[in-house]
Enzyme design. Structure first.
Site, short mmCIF file in Angstrom:
data_model
loop_
_atom_site.label_atom_id
_atom_site.label_comp_id
_atom_site.label_asym_id
_atom_site.label_seq_id
_atom_site.Cartn_x
_atom_site.Cartn_y
_atom_site.Cartn_z
N ASN A 17 63.71 -39.57 -33.60
CA ASN A 17 64.65 -39.42 -34.72
C ASN A 17 65.42 -38.11 -34.55
O ASN A 17 65.14 -37.32 -33.65
CB ASN A 17 63.91 -39.47 -36.06
CG ASN A 17 62.92 -38.34 -36.21
OD1 ASN A 17 63.29 -37.19 -36.37
ND2 ASN A 17 61.63 -38.68 -36.14
N ARG A 18 66.39 -37.89 -35.41
CA ARG A 18 67.32 -36.78 -35.26
C ARG A 18 66.91 -35.50 -35.98
O ARG A 18 67.72 -34.60 -36.14
CB ARG A 18 68.72 -37.19 -35.75
CG ARG A 18 69.35 -38.26 -34.92
CD ARG A 18 70.77 -38.51 -35.37
NE ARG A 18 71.30 -39.73 -34.76
CZ ARG A 18 71.77 -39.79 -33.52
NH1 ARG A 18 71.79 -38.72 -32.76
NH2 ARG A 18 72.21 -40.94 -33.04
#
Ligand code: C5P
Length: 232
Positions: free
Chosen positions: A30-31
């Site tokens: 994920n970011r």
């Protein structure tokens, strides 16, 4: 100089985002940059706490943080949710506070082959079967590692037809059983990947006990203010 209201306290902060291996070279991730978690670790150390930062794939180099004179912070680097869970539980065993600021993957591949998955010409992609990860925060809240330990979580929410950011945060606060939940609206230049954050702090029953908008460091200090009130 900051108020040393966390002097003598041990705190654990998880930061960053977990990566779930698909094969030896690929992952589902994920970011999350980890900036809010790093700011929490920094603020706690400056307020006198002995800090363990469980760092999952941070975008930022944290050497400066741990080498800073006069603050006590050690870093444990992890990749997957399983590793993060082990590290948090190990460091949390004698901690006064555990803050789960990491973005933890909800699912992971059911199995990880030892060899890289090959593309077979003429064949479509093989499906990746996923299984659910344990909810580390809910576990910490449920079976407290230590009596009186304060357990804190985050809820990154967007408003939608079924409710506002705060409605979703309230529901999460009640569901997870943590002592505090920091609810932040994500998107529109706030939250992921930026230095600005906007957070409402809820207690376990969903009542508002704090509010902060500004840099991630300002948000961190507001969250520690709320934590300090709960410490014996
Ligand atoms: O349910 P959701 O992922 O939105 O909850 C966010 C909070 O729960 C964060 O504090 C995150 O660190 C924690 N979490 C966790 N284990 C998971 C999923 C989320 O500890 N498997």
């Amino acid at each position: 100089a900051p108020v040393r209201d966390l002097a003598g306290r041990r705190v654990v902060v998880s930061a960053g985002g977990t990566r779930e291996p698909i094969d030896p070279v690929r992952f589902i991730g994920n970011r999350s940059s980890g900036r809010q978690g790093v700011a929490l670790a920094q603020a706690a150390a400056e307020r006198g706490a002995v800090v363990t930062l469980v760092a999952a794939n941070l975008a930022q180099d944290v050497t400066a943080l741990v080498e800073q004179a006069g603050v006590s912070c050690s870093v444990v680097r992890v990749e997957s949710t399983a590793e993060l869970r082990e590290a948090v539980r190990a460091a949390g065993a004698d901690a006064d506070v555990v803050v789960m600021a990491a973005a933890v993957a909800d699912f992971r591949p059911a199995s990880t082959p030892d060899a890289k998955i090959k593309k077979v010409p003429g064949q479509g992609p093989a499906p990746i079967e996923l299984v659910e990860n344990p909810d580390i925060l809910a576990e910490l809240a449920h079976d407290r590692l230590r009596a009186g330990q304060v357990v804190v979580g985050f809820a990154a929410e967007t408003g939608d037809k079924s409710g506002s950011v705060l409605d979703h945060g309230r529901a999460k606060a009640r569901r997870k059983g943590a002592d505090l939940i920091a609810v932040n609206a994500v998107g529109a230049g706030r939250g992921f990947g930026t230095d600005a954050n906007d957070v409402t702090v809820l207690d376990g029953s969903g009542d508002v006990v704090g509010q902060a908008a500004g840099s991630k460091r300002e948000v961190a200090d507001a969250l520690w203010d709320a934590v300090v009130k709960l410490l014996p």
